[in-house]
Design an enzyme around this catalytic site. Structure first.
Site, PDB file in Angstrom:
ATOM      1  N   GLY A 180       0.787  -1.230   0.000  1.00 25.96           N
ATOM      2  CA  GLY A 180       0.000   0.000   0.000  1.00 25.96           C
ATOM      3  C   GLY A 180       0.817   1.278   0.000  1.00 25.96           C
ATOM      4  O   GLY A 180       1.996   1.307   0.364  1.00 25.96           O
ATOM      5  N   THR A 181       0.134   2.351  -0.421  1.00 24.23           N
ATOM      6  CA  THR A 181       0.798   3.658  -0.556  1.00 24.23           C
ATOM      7  C   THR A 181       1.198   4.223   0.821  1.00 24.23           C
ATOM      8  O   THR A 181       2.219   4.894   0.937  1.00 24.23           O
ATOM      9  CB  THR A 181      -0.137   4.651  -1.269  1.00 24.23           C
ATOM     10  OG1 THR A 181      -1.448   4.565  -0.690  1.00 24.23           O
ATOM     11  CG2 THR A 181      -0.242   4.334  -2.751  1.00 24.23           C
ATOM     12  N   ASP A 229       2.544   7.662 -10.860  1.00 26.62           N
ATOM     13  CA  ASP A 229       1.798   7.385 -12.095  1.00 26.62           C
ATOM     14  C   ASP A 229       0.882   8.540 -12.508  1.00 26.62           C
ATOM     15  O   ASP A 229      -0.168   8.329 -13.101  1.00 26.62           O
ATOM     16  CB  ASP A 229       0.992   6.083 -11.941  1.00 26.62           C
ATOM     17  CG  ASP A 229      -0.048   6.146 -10.831  1.00 26.62           C
ATOM     18  OD1 ASP A 229      -0.047   7.121 -10.060  1.00 26.62           O
ATOM     19  OD2 ASP A 229      -0.867   5.222 -10.736  1.00 26.62           O
ATOM     20  N   GLU A 269     -11.562   4.971  -0.818  1.00 27.17           N
ATOM     21  CA  GLU A 269     -11.075   4.304  -2.032  1.00 27.17           C
ATOM     22  C   GLU A 269     -12.241   3.625  -2.750  1.00 27.17           C
ATOM     23  O   GLU A 269     -13.113   3.037  -2.094  1.00 27.17           O
ATOM     24  CB  GLU A 269     -10.007   3.275  -1.670  1.00 27.17           C
ATOM     25  CG  GLU A 269      -8.711   3.890  -1.226  1.00 27.17           C
ATOM     26  CD  GLU A 269      -8.183   4.902  -2.239  1.00 27.17           C
ATOM     27  OE1 GLU A 269      -8.013   4.509  -3.422  1.00 27.17           O
ATOM     28  OE2 GLU A 269      -7.959   6.073  -1.874  1.00 27.17           O
ATOM     29  N   LYS A 307      22.404   2.027 -45.603  1.00 25.03           N
ATOM     30  CA  LYS A 307      22.792   1.705 -44.216  1.00 25.03           C
ATOM     31  C   LYS A 307      24.244   2.065 -43.978  1.00 25.03           C
ATOM     32  O   LYS A 307      25.097   1.766 -44.813  1.00 25.03           O
ATOM     33  CB  LYS A 307      22.588   0.202 -44.006  1.00 25.03           C
ATOM     34  CG  LYS A 307      22.926  -0.298 -42.630  1.00 25.03           C
ATOM     35  CD  LYS A 307      23.631  -1.643 -42.651  1.00 25.03           C
ATOM     36  CE  LYS A 307      25.122  -1.472 -42.482  1.00 25.03           C
ATOM     37  NZ  LYS A 307      25.867  -2.726 -42.377  1.00 25.03           N
ATOM     38  N   HIS A 314      16.554   4.365 -57.629  1.00 26.26           N
ATOM     39  CA  HIS A 314      15.599   3.255 -57.718  1.00 26.26           C
ATOM     40  C   HIS A 314      16.172   1.927 -57.202  1.00 26.26           C
ATOM     41  O   HIS A 314      17.273   1.532 -57.587  1.00 26.26           O
ATOM     42  CB  HIS A 314      15.171   3.007 -59.173  1.00 26.26           C
ATOM     43  CG  HIS A 314      15.103   4.230 -60.006  1.00 26.26           C
ATOM     44  ND1 HIS A 314      13.968   4.994 -60.108  1.00 26.26           N
ATOM     45  CD2 HIS A 314      16.048   4.850 -60.767  1.00 26.26           C
ATOM     46  CE1 HIS A 314      14.201   6.028 -60.924  1.00 26.26           C
ATOM     47  NE2 HIS A 314      15.457   5.958 -61.327  1.00 26.26           N
TER      48      HIS A 314
HETATM   49  C1  UD1 Z   1      -4.232   6.104  -5.521  1.00 22.18           C
HETATM   50  C2  UD1 Z   1      -5.018   6.647  -4.327  1.00 22.18           C
HETATM   51  C3  UD1 Z   1      -6.361   7.179  -4.833  1.00 22.18           C
HETATM   52  C4  UD1 Z   1      -6.133   8.266  -5.871  1.00 22.18           C
HETATM   53  C5  UD1 Z   1      -5.268   7.743  -7.005  1.00 22.18           C
HETATM   54  C6  UD1 Z   1      -4.863   8.905  -7.877  1.00 22.18           C
HETATM   55  C7  UD1 Z   1      -4.347   5.270  -2.423  1.00 22.18           C
HETATM   56  C8  UD1 Z   1      -4.721   4.200  -1.496  1.00 22.18           C
HETATM   57  N1  UD1 Z   1      -5.235   5.593  -3.368  1.00 22.18           N
HETATM   58  O1  UD1 Z   1      -4.952   5.008  -6.047  1.00 22.18           O
HETATM   59  O2  UD1 Z   1      -7.087   7.741  -3.736  1.00 22.18           O
HETATM   60  O3  UD1 Z   1      -7.390   8.698  -6.382  1.00 22.18           O
HETATM   61  O4  UD1 Z   1      -4.058   7.141  -6.494  1.00 22.18           O
HETATM   62  O5  UD1 Z   1      -4.175   8.463  -9.022  1.00 22.18           O
HETATM   63  O6  UD1 Z   1      -3.276   5.832  -2.307  1.00 22.18           O
HETATM   64  N2  UD1 Z   1       2.796   2.252  -4.755  1.00 22.18           N
HETATM   65  C9  UD1 Z   1       3.897   1.940  -3.993  1.00 22.18           C
HETATM   66  N3  UD1 Z   1       3.781   0.915  -3.101  1.00 22.18           N
HETATM   67  C10 UD1 Z   1       2.639   0.206  -2.916  1.00 22.18           C
HETATM   68  C11 UD1 Z   1       1.521   0.556  -3.708  1.00 22.18           C
HETATM   69  C12 UD1 Z   1       1.629   1.585  -4.613  1.00 22.18           C
HETATM   70  O7  UD1 Z   1       4.961   2.550  -4.107  1.00 22.18           O
HETATM   71  O8  UD1 Z   1       2.627  -0.704  -2.080  1.00 22.18           O
HETATM   72  C13 UD1 Z   1       2.924   3.336  -5.750  1.00 22.18           C
HETATM   73  C14 UD1 Z   1       2.586   2.919  -7.174  1.00 22.18           C
HETATM   74  O9  UD1 Z   1       3.747   2.464  -7.871  1.00 22.18           O
HETATM   75  C15 UD1 Z   1       2.004   4.201  -7.781  1.00 22.18           C
HETATM   76  C16 UD1 Z   1       1.452   4.950  -6.571  1.00 22.18           C
HETATM   77  O10 UD1 Z   1       2.005   4.344  -5.420  1.00 22.18           O
HETATM   78  O11 UD1 Z   1       2.984   4.976  -8.420  1.00 22.18           O
HETATM   79  C17 UD1 Z   1      -0.084   4.871  -6.491  1.00 22.18           C
HETATM   80  O12 UD1 Z   1      -0.463   3.514  -6.454  1.00 22.18           O
HETATM   81  P1  UD1 Z   1      -1.699   2.967  -7.303  1.00 22.18           P
HETATM   82  O13 UD1 Z   1      -1.800   1.528  -7.081  1.00 22.18           O
HETATM   83  O14 UD1 Z   1      -1.603   3.467  -8.668  1.00 22.18           O
HETATM   84  O15 UD1 Z   1      -2.902   3.702  -6.547  1.00 22.18           O
HETATM   85  P2  UD1 Z   1      -4.350   4.010  -7.158  1.00 22.18           P
HETATM   86  O16 UD1 Z   1      -5.181   2.800  -7.105  1.00 22.18           O
HETATM   87  O17 UD1 Z   1      -4.219   4.706  -8.428  1.00 22.18           O
HETATM   88 MG    MG Z   2      -2.638   4.899  -9.735  1.00 22.78          MG
END
Ligand code: UD1
Ligand code: MG
Length: 473
Positions: A82-83, A105, A157, A353, A365
């Site tokens: 998770g983030t 992203d 979420e 090349k 040609h």
């Molecule tokens: C996330 C947000 C969401 C928001 C959206 C916007 C959370 C829980 N949700 O969802 O509210 O609307 O982005 O684009 O944050 N990552 C890690 N480690 C992990 C998981 C993810 O580094 O364990 C990184 C991913 O590589 C990515 C970023 O965190 O670059 C966001 O992760 P992603 O899975 O894309 O989250 P969303 O589902 O898009």
């Molecule tokens: Mg995302």
């Protein structure tokens, strides 16, 4: 701003929804990998940056190092849970008053957005400030929904949202500015989601709001903060970036005849007065001069096209320099460090090349020119082949100024055709030709008088043959 601010980019995720096995952060958007958009933006603002890496960490790290050297720090998130957990992994490195956190992203963000986020955060003296946008398309509902109840604010979420709050079109962009002191406590209070088992960074909003701390938002246009979780979203974002680039070049005086199906990479440059035909694709570091014509369906990659050159339709030019007023194509392939000098003409179905082609030289040609050095004012007849490969090694062909190579020649390299020399059509040239000489290297012709008439007699083919049926002989 950069003195009391540091940035963390989250880039460890598994990119599961891409279904490609490759980290989405290394996918290119208009020629540049997704992760380099935020890293370069932060570098341009002078903000110290740490990137959280995990999935395909070596690839992501080396890509960033190649572009930023040692200026970016890395933290390894061993398990992608998770983030919130990704952010937790960086706590040892928090040394500034405010921590800016960006999802890796979200590549279309710009410096204006980061500036307004910072200004609002400071002006309002907030603990947390984050970016929101309006998205009314329910098919894009994977974003976290920003829910405000009274004076409380939280992010739910999409996957955890039992109420299917589709009417909530205010979404979380994944860009946060958080005070370090608050973060240091709150990060340890995150709890796993009951649905996914992950720690969500978004729960920090709830936490701050619940404690009565100041939470602010900055609203921006959805297109700027589009996140990329799937190949469809990648396509949509690239479409936006591509349009931005094309509009930029239109304003510089470039005519795109069918802009809706042109592709252009970030580092391509084009001079004023140039026109770009339908379906032309411009990749890498291609540089096109002024008043050039690039005709339909041509593909240019790392090409240098000088002023007034004309790349006719369906040509491919890759890693090559085409000088002033030259004409290439239609259906030509010029590649691998080739240099075509001023006013040269490489015509249809010609491949060149790793060669140098002199000024005013014409290869018009059906020819293959490989590993060759060709002088000025040379004429190469149709169907000429430089036979540069003997099965083991590549050998060179040298053709000096003002030479005329007859049609359908095979020039067996290594070989040199001297200045002003000529070769006869249909020759297989195996030895050097001195300057001013005519080389003829083909079987002698024998004319058998009246013999054709004999061939046309039925008796010639035997009694059983039908008159005029020569095809089965
Ligand atoms: C996330 C947000 C969401 C928001 C959206 C916007 C959370 C829980 N949700 O969802 O509210 O609307 O982005 O684009 O944050 N990552 C890690 N480690 C992990 C998981 C993810 O580094 O364990 C990184 C991913 O590589 C990515 C970023 O965190 O670059 C966001 O992760 P992603 O899975 O894309 O989250 P969303 O589902 O898009
Ligand atoms: Mg995302």
């Amino acid at each position: 701003m950069n003195r009391n601010l540091q940035a963390i980019i989250l880039a460890a995720g598994k990119s599961t929804r891409f279904n490609t096995k490759q980290s989405k952060l290394t996918e290119k958007i208009c020629g540049q990998e997704m992760i380099l958009y935020p890293t370069k933006l932060l570098a341009s603002l002078g903000i110290a940056t740490t990137v959280v890496v995990g999935y395909q960490r070596e690839i992501v790290e080396s890509l960033i190092r190649k572009n930023h050297g040692e200026r970016v720090k890395f933290v390894h998130q061993k398990e992608q849970i998770g983030t919130g957990h990704a952010l937790l992994c960086t706590q040892e490195l928090w040394d500034k008053k405010h921590i800016l956190i960006l999802n890796g992203d979200v590549p279309l963000i710009n410096s204006d957005l980061i500036n307004s986020l910072y200004q609002k955060h400071i002006k309002e003296n907030a603990q947390v400030t984050f970016v929101t946008a309006h998205n009314i398309d329910p098919s894009l509902s994977a974003y976290g929904r920003v829910v405000q109840e009274g004076n409380k604010i939280k992010i739910i979420e999409a996957k955890d949202d039992k109420e299917e709050r589709k009417e909530h079109c205010c979404i979380n962009a994944g860009i946060y500015l958080i005070n370090k002191d608050f973060l240091q406590t709150a990060i340890h209070e995150l709890e796993k989601s009951k649905v996914t088992g992950e720690l969500y960074i978004t729960d920090l909003i709830h936490n701050a709001s619940d404690k009565g701390l100041k939470v602010e938002t900055v609203s921006t246009s959805f297109d700027i903060i589009r996140g990329i979780n799937t190949l469809q979203e990648l396509w949509a974002v690239e479409q936006i970036k591509r349009s931005e680039l094309i509009k930029y070049w239109m304003d510089k005086g470039i005519r795109f005849y069918a802009a809706q199906n042109n592709h252009i990479d970030l580092n391509v440059t084009i001079g004023a007065g140039t026109s770009i035909g339908a379906s032309v694709q411009l990749y890498g570091s291609t540089k096109i001069g002024n008043n050039c014509v690039i005709e339909a369906f041509s593909i240019l990659e790392n090409a240098v096209i000088e002023d007034h050159a004309n790349i006719k339709s369906h040509s491919v030019v890759k890693d090559a320099i085409i000088k002033n007023k030259s004409i290439i194509g239609p259906f030509a392939h010029v590649h691998s460090d080739t240099i075509v000098s001023t006013q040269a003409n490489i015509g249809n179905f010609v491949e060149v090349k790793k060669s140098e082609v002199g000024a005013n030289t014409k290869i018009k040609h059906l020819s293959y020119i490989g590993d060759a050095q060709i002088g000025n004012d040379v004429n190469i007849g149709a169907g000429t082949i430089t036979c540069n490969f003997n099965g083991l090694t590549k050998e060179k062909t040298k053709i000096e100024d003002n030479v005329c190579i007859g049609s359908n020649n095979s020039l067996i390299a290594p070989i040199c055709i001297g200045k002003d020399a000529c070769t006869a059509a249909g020759s297989v040239i195996t030895r050097d030709v001195p300057a001013d000489a005519l080389a003829i290297a083909r079987a002698h012709q024998i004319n058998k008088e009246e013999y054709s008439k004999k061939l046309k007699q039925p008796a010639f083919y035997g009694a059983k043959k039908v008159h005029n049926d020569t095809t089965t002989v």
